[in-house]
Design a protein around this motif. Structure first.
Motif, PDB file in Angstrom:
ATOM      1  N   ASP A   1      39.663  43.019  40.858  1.00 14.12           N
ATOM      2  CA  ASP A   1      40.471  43.379  42.016  1.00 14.12           C
ATOM      3  C   ASP A   1      41.760  42.566  42.093  1.00 14.12           C
ATOM      4  OD1 ASP A   1      38.582  45.190  42.821  1.00 14.12           O
ATOM      5  OD2 ASP A   1      37.477  43.731  44.028  1.00 14.12           O
TER       6      ASP A   1
ATOM      7  N   GLY B   1      35.264  46.552  39.500  1.00 12.74           N
ATOM      8  CA  GLY B   1      35.168  47.994  39.426  1.00 12.74           C
ATOM      9  C   GLY B   1      35.184  48.493  37.999  1.00 12.74           C
TER      10      GLY B   1
ATOM     11  N   ALA C   1      33.095  51.965  41.947  1.00 11.23           N
ATOM     12  CA  ALA C   1      33.013  50.634  42.558  1.00 11.23           C
ATOM     13  C   ALA C   1      32.245  49.662  41.671  1.00 11.23           C
ATOM     14  CB  ALA C   1      32.357  50.727  43.932  1.00 11.23           C
ATOM     15  N   ASP C   2      31.197  50.162  41.005  1.00  9.48           N
ATOM     16  CA  ASP C   2      30.386  49.289  40.154  1.00  9.48           C
ATOM     17  C   ASP C   2      29.548  50.140  39.218  1.00  9.48           C
ATOM     18  OD1 ASP C   2      28.198  50.250  41.745  1.00  9.48           O
ATOM     19  OD2 ASP C   2      28.532  48.630  43.173  1.00  9.48           O
TER      20      ASP C   2
ATOM     21  N   ARG D   1      30.804  55.656  45.793  1.00  8.59           N
ATOM     22  CA  ARG D   1      32.132  55.044  45.900  1.00  8.59           C
ATOM     23  C   ARG D   1      32.897  55.253  44.597  1.00  8.59           C
ATOM     24  NH1 ARG D   1      30.593  49.120  47.368  1.00  8.59           N
ATOM     25  NH2 ARG D   1      28.878  49.690  45.960  1.00  8.59           N
TER      26      ARG D   1
END
Length: 240
Positions: free
Chosen positions: A148, A2, A119-120, A99
């Motif tokens: 994570d 992330g 998220a990315d 996200r």
């Protein structure tokens, strides 16, 4: 993997900027944004550092929000509900599945200062493009990759310059134009492998010549290397 992004937004119709301008001595922060069954969303806004009279006068004079009401007060900290005026930004549906999660949004007389989890990189790019499509000036201050697992580097760990990276605009000796060029180049993919932006691309975004951009980037990188060298006593000078 992330991303944590820290950035600034500026634009004529950003909600609450006129409120912050009316009470420049106060801290104005978003606490939540709630969807409404119909019409604009509800904001819960926290203010600290100004009298109730001054804050409510700023709300009353603001054009960007309406229907303000005090929810709770605790000393000089107060929470208000309000609604933005005007219609939704263009292309809002494009962010329906984005996200990302806002972690902190502070409103200043110049715009919003935000920290947001993505998220990315694809989700970050979509959010940034949305902002620019709606004529918001997007200035990235910091972009941190996080894992994570337990090996994640927290964005609030001390940086290589002996203080939290967000505490100052850049390393000692680095000018604001150099810092801006370095951050923008990173944001655009200039340092990616393979590279996705050229010096000319970064220069065009900055509004300067490629030669000027190249000089700024070289000087900025030189400052970074010098600071890392000074901060790490294990790096020994090369002896010929």
């Amino acid at each position: 993997m992330g991303l944590i992004a820290e950035f600034r937004l500026a634009g004529e119709d950003l909600a609450l900027v006129d409120v912050a301008a009316g009470v420049p001595e106060a801290t104005v922060e978003f606490e939540s944004v709630g969807a409404a069954p119909s019409g604009p969303p509800e904001f819960v806004v926290r203010t600290v550092g100004a009298s109730r009279e001054a804050v409510e006068a700023a709300f009353a004079a603001a054009d960007s929000v309406t229907d303000h009401s005090l929810v709770v007060a605790d000393g000089d900290a107060r929470r208000y509900q309000c609604r933005p005026t005007g219609g939704p930004p263009e292309g809002l549906e494009a962010l329906a599945n984005n996200r990302s999660v806002p972690d902190r949004v502070t409103v200043t007389p110049e715009g919003w200062t935000e920290r947001r989890w993505f998220a990315d990189r694809e989700e970050f790019d979509a959010f940034r493009d949305f902002c620019r499509t709606n004529d918001y000036t997007f200035r990235l201050d910091r972009l941190v990759e996080v894992d994570d697992g337990d090996g994640a580097r927290d964005a609030e760990e001390p940086g290589p310059f002996g203080a939290l990276d967000g505490d100052s605009p850049g390393p000692p000796g680095m000018t604001e134009p150099q810092r801006e060029a370095l951050v923008l180049a990173h944001e655009m993919g200039y340092f990616d492998v393979p590279r996705t932006a050229s010096t000319a691309d970064v220069a065009e975004e900055l509004g300067v010549t490629p030669a000027s951009c190249s000089e700024r980037l070289r000087r900025a990188q030189s400052h970074l290397v010098a600071q890392f060298r000074n901060a790490d006593s294990h790096i020994k000078p090369r002896m010929d």
